[in-house]
Write a protein that holds these residues in place. Sequence first.
Motif, short mmCIF file in Angstrom:
data_model
loop_
_atom_site.label_atom_id
_atom_site.label_comp_id
_atom_site.label_asym_id
_atom_site.label_seq_id
_atom_site.Cartn_x
_atom_site.Cartn_y
_atom_site.Cartn_z
N ARG A 4 0.83 -1.19 0.00
CA ARG A 4 0.00 0.00 0.00
C ARG A 4 0.88 1.25 0.00
O ARG A 4 1.73 1.44 0.87
N ASP A 6 -0.10 4.29 0.56
CA ASP A 6 -0.46 5.28 1.56
C ASP A 6 -0.16 4.81 2.98
O ASP A 6 -0.51 5.47 3.95
N ASP A 7 0.51 3.67 3.13
CA ASP A 7 0.91 3.19 4.45
C ASP A 7 2.36 3.58 4.73
O ASP A 7 3.27 3.09 4.06
N ASN A 10 6.12 1.33 9.70
CA ASN A 10 5.73 1.20 11.09
C ASN A 10 6.64 2.08 11.96
O ASN A 10 7.85 2.12 11.77
N LYS A 325 -3.67 3.04 -4.04
CA LYS A 325 -3.38 2.57 -2.69
C LYS A 325 -2.56 1.31 -2.68
O LYS A 325 -1.96 0.95 -1.68
#
Length: 444
Positions: A4, A6-7, A10, A325
């Motif tokens: 993705r 748009d991620d 972390n 996305k």
Amino acid sequence: MKWRLDDPPNVNSTAHLVFETVNSFLQHWPNTRMRNGHNIVPGSVPPGTLLYHGTWHSGLPPGPEWTATDPEHSILFCRNTNGEDGCWHLTLITTRPLKVVYFDGSSAAKGPSGMMDTQDIIAWGKVQPDWAYEERDRIEALCEWGREYDVDGFVSEVMLCNFTSSVRVVSSLTLAKPGTSPKASRMFEAIYAGSQHNCYPGETRVQLDLSGLVSFYDTELVPSLVPARFETERWTHPRLGEVLSRPAYRSGSGIDWLALIRVVVDRYSERLEFVHYLLNSTGPDSSGSDNITDTAMKTQVQLGNMLAPYILVDVAPPSTLSKTKEAGPAYRLCATTHTGMLKGGAMTSSEKLLLNAVHDTTREICRIWKKDIDELMAWLDWNAWVKCRPACGPESVSRCLTGLRPRHPENGDPRSPSPSQPPPAEDWERPQPRCIRRVDPYTI
């Protein structure tokens, strides 16, 4: 696996930290900038390597002592025991491969901010911030620990455990007093010698085995990066012991990890820096659509050049924003071709920018691109982008330096640091690139 665009990565990811610390091994500049080391690596020093030791007597040290790879460094520590002019200076040569353990960061610098934490854990099983100046106890404890694994020494400087079984004396000389050159001049020469190992390949006389890397950024070994991690039971010496107990010259998979990492950095660092330059050459308040359009077109060309080896002839970008996305094949290919470290990084950000272009004004496109490239470069934090701007002139040399914050007597704190204790961690400024003069007046 879904990719993705748009991620973001972390927030607890340490992949980029492992990548850049490995990329910085044995290089002076990045390890003076990021002084607290997080990695322990087995390595070797080949036979025929010259080491230097400044001392106050003519004999060999009877126990562990420090050596330098540059004579300009070791001369700082040589002196005559009777206070006469001159000093004792030993030149040594290794007679066989030395088995060493490398600590990254500024692990030879004494200070309270964590620069010696990895050594403390090996030497005493816990961090000892109040023992920063207990260097004799530290080197003896390290050598005692390393005896079980036949370790000859430890690399920050080269801390040598035995001066009789692994090295031979080439010369033991009483050097002349260094004339009228001030102490600042000798100090600069030591700094200058170190600066010759500023960038890749760094100190080439130490050869690391990256297949045996033990890192505090390993989330399996140390699940947290907060200081409490040093007291968790998951950090155990047997893991490092297993690495050091392996047969000599075992190289794991045989992959040259450092070369692989350098391919990524060499390929993209200047390109990303150039994109950053292009996007900052047109300010947010600039008038004139021609200038902004020109910047957008030049930027898009540069992004396309980075991705060209991965753009397939039968793949077209999606026609609607909602389809952006999920990352396209080009960016999946780019990330997996290397190490996976770029997932969520350079190429992912680029595709989002390119695909958004058909839906926004040119000015908005440049604003988004600038924001994303700023965030990307801050996340990667490659030391290749840290430099003196403008570059240092011929009478100066660049160095990543820190300094003590000034004391404020009006606040009731006029004291000076004790010579036997390092200043508190909060008194130190973050290291910044600076030019220091190599001729009088010195700026050390």
